[in-house]
Write a protein that holds these residues in place. Structure first.
Motif, PDB file in Angstrom:
ATOM      1  N   VAL A  37      43.114  30.582  42.880  1.00 50.48           N
ATOM      2  CA  VAL A  37      43.598  31.637  43.750  1.00 50.48           C
ATOM      3  C   VAL A  37      44.376  32.613  42.886  1.00 50.48           C
ATOM      4  CG1 VAL A  37      45.104  32.172  45.699  1.00 50.48           C
ATOM      5  CG2 VAL A  37      43.774  30.068  45.708  1.00 50.48           C
ATOM      6  N   SER A  38      44.116  33.887  43.062  1.00 52.12           N
ATOM      7  CA  SER A  38      44.877  34.877  42.305  1.00 52.12           C
ATOM      8  C   SER A  38      45.308  35.988  43.255  1.00 52.12           C
ATOM      9  CB  SER A  38      44.050  35.448  41.155  1.00 52.12           C
ATOM     10  OG  SER A  38      42.891  36.067  41.666  1.00 52.12           O
ATOM     11  N   SER A  39      46.407  36.627  42.927  1.00 51.57           N
ATOM     12  CA  SER A  39      46.910  37.709  43.762  1.00 51.57           C
ATOM     13  C   SER A  39      46.366  39.034  43.249  1.00 51.57           C
ATOM     14  CB  SER A  39      48.441  37.717  43.736  1.00 51.57           C
ATOM     15  OG  SER A  39      48.896  38.008  42.428  1.00 51.57           O
ATOM     16  N   GLY A  40      46.353  40.013  44.140  1.00 57.60           N
ATOM     17  CA  GLY A  40      45.947  41.356  43.748  1.00 57.60           C
ATOM     18  C   GLY A  40      47.123  42.068  43.100  1.00 57.60           C
ATOM     19  N   ASN A  41      46.897  43.288  42.684  1.00 60.83           N
ATOM     20  CA  ASN A  41      48.000  44.072  42.147  1.00 60.83           C
ATOM     21  C   ASN A  41      47.892  45.499  42.644  1.00 60.83           C
ATOM     22  OD1 ASN A  41      46.346  45.633  40.301  1.00 60.83           O
ATOM     23  ND2 ASN A  41      46.262  43.821  39.012  1.00 60.83           N
ATOM     24  N   VAL A  42      49.013  46.186  42.613  1.00 55.10           N
ATOM     25  CA  VAL A  42      49.108  47.554  43.083  1.00 55.10           C
ATOM     26  C   VAL A  42      49.368  48.449  41.884  1.00 55.10           C
ATOM     27  CG1 VAL A  42      50.461  49.142  44.503  1.00 55.10           C
ATOM     28  CG2 VAL A  42      49.967  46.840  45.332  1.00 55.10           C
ATOM     29  N   GLY A  43      48.614  49.521  41.774  1.00 56.39           N
ATOM     30  CA  GLY A  43      48.828  50.494  40.710  1.00 56.39           C
ATOM     31  C   GLY A  43      48.497  51.882  41.222  1.00 56.39           C
ATOM     32  N   LEU A  44      49.326  52.853  40.880  1.00 60.79           N
ATOM     33  CA  LEU A  44      49.131  54.220  41.342  1.00 60.79           C
ATOM     34  C   LEU A  44      49.476  55.173  40.209  1.00 60.79           C
ATOM     35  CD1 LEU A  44      48.569  55.827  44.040  1.00 60.79           C
ATOM     36  CD2 LEU A  44      51.028  56.067  44.203  1.00 60.79           C
ATOM     37  N   THR A  45      48.612  56.139  39.970  1.00 58.73           N
ATOM     38  CA  THR A  45      48.917  57.158  38.969  1.00 58.73           C
ATOM     39  C   THR A  45      48.730  58.539  39.576  1.00 58.73           C
ATOM     40  OG1 THR A  45      46.662  57.216  38.096  1.00 58.73           O
ATOM     41  CG2 THR A  45      48.212  55.698  37.019  1.00 58.73           C
ATOM     42  N   ILE A  46      49.436  59.497  39.005  1.00 57.94           N
ATOM     43  CA  ILE A  46      49.312  60.901  39.384  1.00 57.94           C
ATOM     44  C   ILE A  46      48.904  61.645  38.117  1.00 57.94           C
ATOM     45  CG2 ILE A  46      50.499  62.920  40.318  1.00 57.94           C
ATOM     46  CD1 ILE A  46      52.523  60.660  41.402  1.00 57.94           C
ATOM     47  N   ASN A  47      47.739  62.238  38.147  1.00 51.28           N
ATOM     48  CA  ASN A  47      47.172  62.893  36.967  1.00 51.28           C
ATOM     49  C   ASN A  47      47.222  61.967  35.749  1.00 51.28           C
ATOM     50  OD1 ASN A  47      46.713  65.049  38.617  1.00 51.28           O
ATOM     51  ND2 ASN A  47      48.121  66.440  37.622  1.00 51.28           N
TER      52      ASN A  47
END
Length: 191
Positions: A55-65
């Motif tokens: 079982v593995s967890s997801g991850n959150v990533g966000l970039t702007i330009n």
């Protein structure tokens, strides 16, 4: 007296024998009942082996330009006059592995001169609507888009236009002023 004395001791052992016989009968009946229940219970049991899993967890990533913290470029403040707007392009990307609901959670004016920030408004629209005429501006200080979140799938990038407008009623005292602001873009996992 001999007859009476011999009959009394005989009746006590008979009562005791009856009590012991009754207790033994109850014990045998209880044992048999429990034995039957145990057999029925075993009929409803089963067992299976589960193969090893991970079982593995997801991850959150966000970039702007392409950056986690982006210094806005592309706004030509020199040309910003009362009643006019300037727009800059923003590419907002989901670099994580889960769906994200993205909003501008707040805008804060960090510095200003000539009280300019009070006359500035902001708008954020999809790039397809980048014509400045389509913007519906809101005051720059505290600008949010929380009522209209954008959902980004993992790996998805969307183009937006950020427009900064100067109120047509801005006084001459705001001329030559400047404003520095920070805009927080919030991403929350969507199930």
């Amino acid at each position: 007296m001999n007859a009476e004395s011999t009959s009394a001791p005989r009746s006590r052992p008979s009562v005791l024998r009856r009590m012991l016989s009754a207790a033994a009968a109850i014990a045998v009946a209880t044992f048999l009942a429990l034995l039957g229940t145990g057999t029925s219970y075993a009929l409803w049991n089963g067992e299976a082996v589960v193969d090893a899993s991970s079982v593995s967890s997801g991850n959150v990533g966000l970039t702007i330009n392409g950056a986690a913290a982006y210094a806005l470029t592309g706004l030509d403040a020199e040309r910003l006059a009362p009643g006019r707007s300037q727009a800059a392009s923003l590419a907002i990307a989901n670099t994580g592995t889960t769906r994200l609901s993205v909003t501008v959670s707040g805008t804060e004016v960090l510095a200003q001169s000539n009280s300019l920030a009070g006359f500035l408004t902001a708008s954020l629209v999809p790039a397809a609507d980048c014509a400045v005429a389509t913007f519906v501006p809101a005051p720059l200080a505290g600008f949010t888009t929380t009522a209209a979140p954008v959902v980004l799938e993992p790996g998805e990038t969307r183009q937006f236009c950020l427009a900064i407008s100067l109120n047509a009623a801005a006084p001459p005292a705001a001329q030559g002023g400047g404003a520095t602001f920070a805009m927080a873009i919030n991403a929350v996992q969507v199930r």
